[in-house]
Write a protein that holds these residues in place. Structure first.
Motif, PDB file in Angstrom:
ATOM      1  N   GLY A   1       0.841  -1.193  -0.070  1.00 35.63           N
ATOM      2  CA  GLY A   1       0.009  -0.128   0.198  1.00 35.63           C
ATOM      3  C   GLY A   1       0.770   1.132  -0.203  1.00 35.63           C
ATOM      4  O   GLY A   1       2.145   1.147   0.263  1.00 35.63           O
ATOM      5  N   GLY A   2       0.303   2.326  -0.270  1.00 30.48           N
ATOM      6  CA  GLY A   2       0.947   3.720  -0.307  1.00 30.48           C
ATOM      7  C   GLY A   2       0.086   4.732  -0.791  1.00 30.48           C
ATOM      8  O   GLY A   2      -1.162   4.625  -0.977  1.00 30.48           O
ATOM      9  N   GLU A   3       0.796   6.054  -0.548  1.00 32.19           N
ATOM     10  CA  GLU A   3      -0.160   7.245  -1.038  1.00 32.19           C
ATOM     11  C   GLU A   3      -0.450   7.167  -2.248  1.00 32.19           C
ATOM     12  O   GLU A   3       0.040   6.537  -3.228  1.00 32.19           O
TER      13      GLU A   3
ATOM     14  N   ARG B   1     -13.263   4.283  -6.546  1.00 35.80           N
ATOM     15  CA  ARG B   1     -13.595   5.481  -6.603  1.00 35.80           C
ATOM     16  C   ARG B   1     -13.096   6.204  -5.143  1.00 35.80           C
ATOM     17  O   ARG B   1     -13.007   5.461  -4.245  1.00 35.80           O
ATOM     18  N   ARG B   2     -13.282   7.338  -5.083  1.00 31.94           N
ATOM     19  CA  ARG B   2     -12.990   8.033  -3.812  1.00 31.94           C
ATOM     20  C   ARG B   2     -14.343   7.794  -2.967  1.00 31.94           C
ATOM     21  O   ARG B   2     -15.486   7.949  -3.306  1.00 31.94           O
ATOM     22  N   GLY B   3     -14.358   7.378  -1.637  1.00 27.99           N
ATOM     23  CA  GLY B   3     -15.337   7.434  -0.793  1.00 27.99           C
ATOM     24  C   GLY B   3     -15.619   8.897  -0.064  1.00 27.99           C
ATOM     25  O   GLY B   3     -14.742   9.861  -0.304  1.00 27.99           O
ATOM     26  N   SER B   4     -16.566   9.001   0.692  1.00 27.33           N
ATOM     27  CA  SER B   4     -16.957  10.212   1.146  1.00 27.33           C
ATOM     28  C   SER B   4     -16.098  10.485   2.536  1.00 27.33           C
ATOM     29  O   SER B   4     -15.808  11.875   3.018  1.00 27.33           O
ATOM     30  N   SER B   5     -15.317   9.437   3.089  1.00 22.29           N
ATOM     31  CA  SER B   5     -14.419   9.577   4.053  1.00 22.29           C
ATOM     32  C   SER B   5     -13.288   8.439   3.911  1.00 22.29           C
ATOM     33  O   SER B   5     -13.788   7.571   3.594  1.00 22.29           O
ATOM     34  N   ARG B   6     -12.297   8.613   4.819  1.00 20.39           N
ATOM     35  CA  ARG B   6     -11.177   7.411   4.783  1.00 20.39           C
ATOM     36  C   ARG B   6     -11.689   6.341   5.592  1.00 20.39           C
ATOM     37  O   ARG B   6     -12.514   6.431   6.501  1.00 20.39           O
ATOM     38  N   SER B   7     -11.098   5.278   5.254  1.00 17.14           N
ATOM     39  CA  SER B   7     -11.714   4.132   6.102  1.00 17.14           C
ATOM     40  C   SER B   7     -10.545   3.663   6.678  1.00 17.14           C
ATOM     41  O   SER B   7      -9.282   3.349   6.091  1.00 17.14           O
ATOM     42  N   VAL B   8     -10.537   3.960   7.995  1.00 10.10           N
ATOM     43  CA  VAL B   8      -9.109   3.769   8.970  1.00 10.10           C
ATOM     44  C   VAL B   8      -9.609   2.812  10.326  1.00 10.10           C
ATOM     45  O   VAL B   8     -10.537   3.266  10.797  1.00 10.10           O
ATOM     46  N   GLY B   9      -8.844   1.935  10.434  1.00 12.43           N
ATOM     47  CA  GLY B   9      -9.315   1.265  11.646  1.00 12.43           C
ATOM     48  C   GLY B   9      -8.822  -0.233  11.468  1.00 12.43           C
ATOM     49  O   GLY B   9      -8.239  -0.747  10.660  1.00 12.43           O
ATOM     50  N   ASP B  10      -9.313  -1.073  12.405  1.00 11.73           N
ATOM     51  CA  ASP B  10      -8.973  -2.574  12.557  1.00 11.73           C
ATOM     52  C   ASP B  10     -10.022  -3.265  11.431  1.00 11.73           C
ATOM     53  O   ASP B  10     -11.180  -2.659  11.164  1.00 11.73           O
ATOM     54  N   LEU B  11      -9.463  -4.089  10.800  1.00 12.15           N
ATOM     55  CA  LEU B  11     -10.295  -4.865   9.976  1.00 12.15           C
ATOM     56  C   LEU B  11     -10.265  -6.244  10.274  1.00 12.15           C
ATOM     57  O   LEU B  11      -9.160  -6.814  10.593  1.00 12.15           O
TER      58      LEU B  11
ATOM     59  N   PHE C   1      -5.202  -3.980   9.480  1.00  9.34           N
ATOM     60  CA  PHE C   1      -5.707  -2.544   9.683  1.00  9.34           C
ATOM     61  C   PHE C   1      -5.874  -2.142   8.294  1.00  9.34           C
ATOM     62  O   PHE C   1      -5.071  -2.341   7.435  1.00  9.34           O
ATOM     63  N   GLU C   2      -6.738  -1.240   8.117  1.00  4.72           N
ATOM     64  CA  GLU C   2      -6.922  -0.519   6.782  1.00  4.72           C
ATOM     65  C   GLU C   2      -6.927   1.171   7.139  1.00  4.72           C
ATOM     66  O   GLU C   2      -6.978   1.595   8.070  1.00  4.72           O
ATOM     67  N   ASN C   3      -6.453   1.668   5.878  1.00  3.14           N
ATOM     68  CA  ASN C   3      -6.494   3.225   5.970  1.00  3.14           C
ATOM     69  C   ASN C   3      -6.212   3.617   4.478  1.00  3.14           C
ATOM     70  O   ASN C   3      -5.378   3.629   3.706  1.00  3.14           O
TER      71      ASN C   3
END
Ligand code: GLN
Length: 226
Positions: free
Chosen positions: A56-58, A117-127, A139-141
């Motif tokens: 993963g990356g920016e 596509r871009r979501g309305s907010s980032r998905s961050v946290g445990d998966l 974890f996802e980000n």
């Protein structure tokens, strides 16, 4: 000789996903299998390999990695039988297209029929994902929402987190596994590393119990308890 190549950890290395290469190589070596592990940098030619790993990356590095891969013998090698494990940015760039900052739509490699596509907010946290009889932890980000094309199976159903779209995570097609889970995912989930290894070697593996199994069990329990 089992050949493993981690693709562009200098671009797709934000989350330590190159560790997936170390883990799968170690788990093979501990079973007496000869392994070569190559960290392929952005200025290198992509070597022939049995298993390619993408991390993963920016957004910017993701776009560059995709352009570099498109100019190399990557897609033909996958079509010829190489296996791939892709995480997050890697998951997105194997698809038809992905959106990045400013909502620009970038063509992906088109190896798998998925679109991000871009979501309305980032998905961050445990998966936490149910994959067959297993649980996959990580974890996802990410800012992307990924839609699977017809006939593309998800890797698993979500128990916790957002994954692709709030209901499933990743995909699993032919010889490709993809997930949004960082960690690195193969260090957190020894069973997943062995599933991939057994598929690449086309044979069952001898059991290998390590400290990672205990840590995996503890992490599952913690996440299931909420
Ligand atoms: N840049 C992508 C996104 O934000 C992937 C992020 C990642 O690899 N963690 O969706």
């Amino acid at each position: 000789m089992l050949k493993i190549a981690v693709l562009y950890p200098d671009l797709l290395g934000t989350y330590g996903d190159a560790g997936n290469g170390l883990v799968v190589a170690q788990r093979a070596e501990r079973r007496g299998i000869d392994v070569s592990l190559t960290m392929v940098e952005m200025t290198d030619q992509i070597p022939e390999a049995d298993l390619y790993l993408l991390g993963g990356g920016e957004d910017g590095p993701q776009r560059l990695a995709c352009e570099l891969l498109a100019g190399q013998e990557f897609a033909p090698r996958v079509a010829d039988g190489a296996y791939v494990v892709a995480v997050c940015a890697g998951l997105q760039l194997l698809g038809q297209s992905f959106s990045i900052e400013g909502d620009a739509v970038v063509p992906g490699l088109g190896i798998v029929d998925v679109t991000t596509r871009r979501g309305s907010s980032r998905s961050v946290g445990d998966l936490l994902v149910s994959v067959g009889d297993h649980l996959l932890v990580g974890f996802e980000n990410h800012g992307g929402v990924t839609m699977l094309g017809e006939g593309v199976e998800p890797l698993g159903a979500l128990r916790l987190g957002r994954g692709n779209d709030g209901s499933v995570d990743g995909y699993c097609v032919d010889r490709i596994w993809a997930t949004y889970a960082h960690g690195p995912v193969m260090a957190l989930n020894p069973w997943f590393a062995d599933t991939v290894l057994a598929a690449v070697l086309a044979r069952p593996l001898e059991p290998l119990v390590t400290m990672a199994d205990r840590l995996y069990a503890e992490r599952c329990q913690t996440l299931l308890r909420g």
